[in-house]
Design an enzyme around this catalytic site. Structure first.
Site, PDB file in Angstrom:
ATOM      1  N   ASP A   1       0.860  -1.183   0.000  1.00 33.57           N
ATOM      2  CA  ASP A   1       0.000   0.000   0.000  1.00 33.57           C
ATOM      3  C   ASP A   1       0.895   1.232   0.000  1.00 33.57           C
ATOM      4  O   ASP A   1       1.727   1.401   0.897  1.00 33.57           O
ATOM      5  CB  ASP A   1      -0.885  -0.018   1.252  1.00 33.57           C
ATOM      6  CG  ASP A   1      -1.898   1.109   1.296  1.00 33.57           C
ATOM      7  OD1 ASP A   1      -1.698   2.134   0.608  1.00 33.57           O
ATOM      8  OD2 ASP A   1      -2.890   0.982   2.036  1.00 33.57           O
TER       9      ASP A   1
ATOM     10  N   ASN B   1       2.033   6.212  -9.957  1.00 36.57           N
ATOM     11  CA  ASN B   1       0.805   6.084 -10.743  1.00 36.57           C
ATOM     12  C   ASN B   1      -0.396   5.678  -9.898  1.00 36.57           C
ATOM     13  O   ASN B   1      -1.533   5.877 -10.318  1.00 36.57           O
ATOM     14  CB  ASN B   1       1.028   5.055 -11.856  1.00 36.57           C
ATOM     15  CG  ASN B   1      -0.258   4.684 -12.568  1.00 36.57           C
ATOM     16  OD1 ASN B   1      -0.798   5.472 -13.350  1.00 36.57           O
ATOM     17  ND2 ASN B   1      -0.766   3.489 -12.295  1.00 36.57           N
TER      18      ASN B   1
ATOM     19  N   SER C   1      -3.415  14.662 -13.657  1.00 40.48           N
ATOM     20  CA  SER C   1      -4.686  14.701 -14.375  1.00 40.48           C
ATOM     21  C   SER C   1      -4.993  16.133 -14.779  1.00 40.48           C
ATOM     22  O   SER C   1      -4.511  17.089 -14.165  1.00 40.48           O
ATOM     23  CB  SER C   1      -5.814  14.181 -13.479  1.00 40.48           C
ATOM     24  OG  SER C   1      -7.086  14.502 -13.997  1.00 40.48           O
TER      25      SER C   1
ATOM     26  N   TYR D   1     -10.216  14.630  -5.559  1.00 45.73           N
ATOM     27  CA  TYR D   1      -9.301  14.232  -6.636  1.00 45.73           C
ATOM     28  C   TYR D   1      -8.549  15.440  -7.186  1.00 45.73           C
ATOM     29  O   TYR D   1      -7.329  15.392  -7.373  1.00 45.73           O
ATOM     30  CB  TYR D   1     -10.108  13.557  -7.736  1.00 45.73           C
ATOM     31  CG  TYR D   1      -9.291  12.932  -8.842  1.00 45.73           C
ATOM     32  CD1 TYR D   1      -8.717  11.672  -8.675  1.00 45.73           C
ATOM     33  CD2 TYR D   1      -9.122  13.579 -10.064  1.00 45.73           C
ATOM     34  CE1 TYR D   1      -7.990  11.082  -9.698  1.00 45.73           C
ATOM     35  CE2 TYR D   1      -8.396  12.997 -11.090  1.00 45.73           C
ATOM     36  CZ  TYR D   1      -7.829  11.751 -10.905  1.00 45.73           C
ATOM     37  OH  TYR D   1      -7.108  11.171 -11.929  1.00 45.73           O
TER      38      TYR D   1
ATOM     39  N   LYS E   1      -4.459  16.229  -7.221  1.00 46.39           N
ATOM     40  CA  LYS E   1      -3.707  16.371  -8.463  1.00 46.39           C
ATOM     41  C   LYS E   1      -2.960  17.706  -8.516  1.00 46.39           C
ATOM     42  O   LYS E   1      -1.840  17.785  -9.037  1.00 46.39           O
ATOM     43  CB  LYS E   1      -4.633  16.206  -9.661  1.00 46.39           C
ATOM     44  CG  LYS E   1      -5.172  14.785  -9.813  1.00 46.39           C
ATOM     45  CD  LYS E   1      -4.027  13.775  -9.865  1.00 46.39           C
ATOM     46  CE  LYS E   1      -4.488  12.351  -9.938  1.00 46.39           C
ATOM     47  NZ  LYS E   1      -3.361  11.381  -9.972  1.00 46.39           N
TER      48      LYS E   1
ATOM     49  N   THR F   1      -7.550  11.161 -21.644  1.00 47.55           N
ATOM     50  CA  THR F   1      -8.739  10.398 -21.280  1.00 47.55           C
ATOM     51  C   THR F   1      -8.597   9.006 -21.874  1.00 47.55           C
ATOM     52  O   THR F   1      -8.738   8.807 -23.076  1.00 47.55           O
ATOM     53  CB  THR F   1     -10.008  11.081 -21.825  1.00 47.55           C
ATOM     54  OG1 THR F   1     -10.056  12.428 -21.346  1.00 47.55           O
ATOM     55  CG2 THR F   1     -11.248  10.348 -21.354  1.00 47.55           C
ATOM     56  N   VAL F   2      -8.271   8.047 -21.010  1.00 55.53           N
ATOM     57  CA  VAL F   2      -7.949   6.696 -21.466  1.00 55.53           C
ATOM     58  C   VAL F   2      -9.019   5.725 -20.975  1.00 55.53           C
ATOM     59  O   VAL F   2      -9.444   5.779 -19.814  1.00 55.53           O
ATOM     60  CB  VAL F   2      -6.559   6.272 -20.937  1.00 55.53           C
ATOM     61  CG1 VAL F   2      -6.201   4.889 -21.466  1.00 55.53           C
ATOM     62  CG2 VAL F   2      -5.498   7.298 -21.333  1.00 55.53           C
TER      63      VAL F   2
END
Length: 283
Positions: free
Chosen positions: A64, A91, A144, A157, A161, A189-190
């Site tokens: 973790d 990541n 992001s 989020y 970022k 955007t994947v």
């Protein structure tokens, strides 16, 4: 097998699936020895198999990123099995709550900071002494577009970022002159499993229906997003030292890396109004 990363040893966190798995596979194909870290052993085994199929030495170690003990154990085991780390990819990530501040679950909101910010810090801090002693190393953090502007109902989020972008800028200034470089990038955007979660979360459906609809479109038409190969190619280029002039800057998968490097002297390094550290100023 190509040779851009021959002799390199890389650790990719959140490497059990999605973008992390793609980056690990790309590094392996370029000759690096690759370690992946995740909390899910079965996912690690899949990534390791893909890297080995590319002809690379590869190991997967569960852990973790928010646990100092886990991170230190993982780094020690990777270096014992593969050798000194020369590349780190931060990541690992989670979506966090989809809700306005007054309605967001405080524990989930803070967990989002722990994974993205504390996890990034712990992994970076753990590999730094060895990299600095050897005078070589590159650290890549996957951020992001959420860092670029305030998106309502997504503060956990987005704040995480933004912190990753600023951390990378500060880190790069600290390691400059030590043969080390740091980058932070927007992967585009994947279509990955990471994008599946909002589709079934009640809070996302309630508070961010437009975002959910865009993800549904991505699932139906993957070509409307960015192919994961773009992220893989960019990370290989950064890991191989093809853009060291951009250390500390925030890059996008949509940037022309060659052009950006060529114009590095004209790049505004601290655009506070947009946090697009790596973009050329508008003409």
């Amino acid at each position: 097998m190509a040779e851009l990363l021959t002799g390199q040893v890389a650790l990719v966190t959140g490497g059990g699936r999605g973008i992390g798995q793609g980056i690990a596979r790309a590094f392996a194909a370029e000759g690096a020895s690759v370690a992946v870290m995740s909390r899910t052993e079965s996912q690690l085994a899949e990534t390791v198999a893909q890297c080995e199929a590319a002809g690379a030495l590869a190991v997967g170690v569960t852990g973790d990123v928010t646990s100092r003990a886990d991170v230190e154990r993982v780094v020690a085991e990777v270096e014992r099995r593969l050798g000194p780390l020369t590349i780190l990819v931060n990541n690992a990530g989670i979506t966090g709550p989809f809700a306005p501040v007054h309605a967001a679950d405080p524990d989930e909101w803070w967990r989002t900071q722990e994974v993205h910010v504390h996890g990034m810090f712990l992994c970076t801090r753990t590999v730094l002494p060895g990299m600095m002693e050897r005078g070589a190393g590159r650290i890549i953090t996957i951020a992001s577009r959420a860092a670029e502007k305030g998106t309502a109902n997504f503060s956990g989020y987005a704040c995480a970022k933004v912190a990753q972008v600023r951390f990378t800028e500060l880190l790069a200034s600290e390691i400059a002159g030590h043969g080390m470089h740091a980058f932070v990038l927007h992967p585009g955007t994947v279509d990955t499993a990471f994008a599946d979660e909002p589709l079934v979360r009640a809070d996302a459906l309630k508070w961010m229906p437009g975002f959910v609809e865009r993800l549904r479109l991505l699932k139906e038409q993957p070509e409307s997003g960015n192919p994961i190969s773009q992220v893989m190619e960019l990370c290989v280029a950064l890991a191989a030292g093809q853009a060291d002039e951009l250390s500390g800057r925030y890059l996008s998968v949509d940037d022309d890396l060659v052009d950006t490097v060529a114009h590095a002297s004209t790049i505004v390094a601290n655009e506070l109004h947009t946090l697009r550290i790596g973009r050329l100023p508008a003409s």
